[in-house]
Design a protein around this motif. Sequence first.
Motif, mmCIF file in Angstrom:
data_model
loop_
_atom_site.group_PDB
_atom_site.id
_atom_site.type_symbol
_atom_site.label_atom_id
_atom_site.label_comp_id
_atom_site.label_asym_id
_atom_site.label_seq_id
_atom_site.Cartn_x
_atom_site.Cartn_y
_atom_site.Cartn_z
ATOM 1 N N HIS A 1 0.841 -1.196 0.000
ATOM 2 C CA HIS A 1 0.000 0.000 0.000
ATOM 3 C C HIS A 1 0.879 1.251 0.000
ATOM 4 C CE1 HIS A 1 -2.493 3.018 2.485
ATOM 5 N NE2 HIS A 1 -2.985 3.017 1.258
ATOM 6 N N SER A 2 0.552 2.204 -0.861
ATOM 7 C CA SER A 2 1.178 3.520 -0.854
ATOM 8 C C SER A 2 2.697 3.412 -1.016
ATOM 9 C CB SER A 2 0.788 4.249 0.439
ATOM 10 O OG SER A 2 1.079 5.617 0.377
ATOM 11 N N ILE A 3 3.474 3.959 -0.062
ATOM 12 C CA ILE A 3 4.938 3.926 -0.174
ATOM 13 C C ILE A 3 5.465 2.498 -0.148
ATOM 14 C CG2 ILE A 3 5.609 3.991 2.268
ATOM 15 C CD1 ILE A 3 7.048 6.234 -0.518
ATOM 16 N N GLY A 4 4.645 1.546 0.292
ATOM 17 C CA GLY A 4 5.029 0.141 0.216
ATOM 18 C C GLY A 4 5.357 -0.285 -1.199
ATOM 19 N N LYS B 1 -5.318 6.015 -15.352
ATOM 20 C CA LYS B 1 -4.360 6.364 -16.404
ATOM 21 C C LYS B 1 -2.959 6.558 -15.826
ATOM 22 C CE LYS B 1 -7.657 8.425 -19.632
ATOM 23 N NZ LYS B 1 -8.065 9.654 -20.363
ATOM 24 N N GLU B 2 -2.885 7.117 -14.637
ATOM 25 C CA GLU B 2 -1.585 7.282 -13.973
ATOM 26 C C GLU B 2 -0.901 5.933 -13.815
ATOM 27 O OE1 GLU B 2 0.075 8.158 -9.481
ATOM 28 O OE2 GLU B 2 -1.941 8.849 -10.018
ATOM 29 N N TYR B 3 -1.654 4.925 -13.404
ATOM 30 C CA TYR B 3 -1.057 3.607 -13.187
ATOM 31 C C TYR B 3 -0.784 2.864 -14.491
ATOM 32 C CZ TYR B 3 -1.476 4.239 -8.218
ATOM 33 O OH TYR B 3 -1.312 4.723 -6.947
ATOM 34 N N PRO C 1 -0.083 2.262 -5.056
ATOM 35 C CA PRO C 1 1.344 2.420 -4.754
ATOM 36 C C PRO C 1 1.850 3.788 -5.197
ATOM 37 C CG PRO C 1 1.053 1.122 -6.746
ATOM 38 C CD PRO C 1 -0.313 1.316 -6.167
ATOM 39 N N THR C 2 2.838 4.305 -4.485
ATOM 40 C CA THR C 2 3.433 5.605 -4.806
ATOM 41 C C THR C 2 4.183 5.525 -6.134
ATOM 42 O OG1 THR C 2 3.665 6.100 -2.461
ATOM 43 C CG2 THR C 2 5.016 7.397 -3.993
ATOM 44 N N THR C 3 3.840 6.387 -7.062
ATOM 45 C CA THR C 3 4.483 6.401 -8.376
ATOM 46 C C THR C 3 5.562 7.483 -8.440
ATOM 47 O OG1 THR C 3 2.877 7.967 -9.290
ATOM 48 C CG2 THR C 3 2.355 5.612 -9.491
#
Length: 260
Positions: free
Chosen positions: A100-103, A219-221, A125-127
């Motif tokens: 999750h997130s920064i994970g 779209k980001e992912y 997840p952080t991109t």
Amino acid sequence: MAKNMQKKYQKTTLGEFEYAFRPGNPLIVFLNCFGDFDTEQNFSKVIKKLPTNYGVFAPDYLNSGLSGKSLKSYTIHDEAIKLVKIINDLNAKDVIVVAHSIGGVYAIHMLDKIKNLRAFVAIEPTTREIILNPPKEQVYLAHKHDNPEQFIHDKIDELFTKSEAEDFWNTTIKNGERFDDEAAQNLTKAMEKDDFGHSEQRVSNEFPVIIITEAYRQKEYQRSEYFNQNAETKIVPMGSFHYIQWEFPTEIANITRGAS
């Protein structure tokens, strides 16, 4: 604490890690967001929906949760390698990483080094894009909160039982009180010094990736380093805020089971 879960500690040259553990197969590795949340609590609703014969490895990062202070300067990559060593020493036949997130940043450093990895389930997840050049669309701006801590507190109260919410928040406060300003700064520096933002490393095509995200971020992912060319890789739109595992634990548990 979930059924049959144990709290364990592992000393390393970077510091002592605390992790929640349950033996079983497949082994589900949970990678947390940054902050004072205990990893097991952050994913507790998902863990409860998994079969009890599934193994669980849920570590707290250094300088957070129930882990210790870092003993020297380090990066996320350095810490990720220590976590890989602990995971591989468990000798699991099958491993699924749920981050999750920064994970997700930790996962980028870990996935190609984990033995018997079968799948990667990523919850917003952080991109690199979010770190270096956040989208300017109004829908992104609309998801920012004036008081994020109060917003999260309210969501915990809304989505957990009263006793679970009280325990979750009290544990979070106690975790934060365990560390001084230096520890908090070391945690921040670990991210700032890491090469993730400027590297070209991507998730391998050798295993499927299931990205769970609010619909507006699809779209980001699709253009992110997490989306690979494996035939089973997909993006699943779900949730109304960042902690999707609190809103839809059954669905996320089912996705994790399907990936095993």
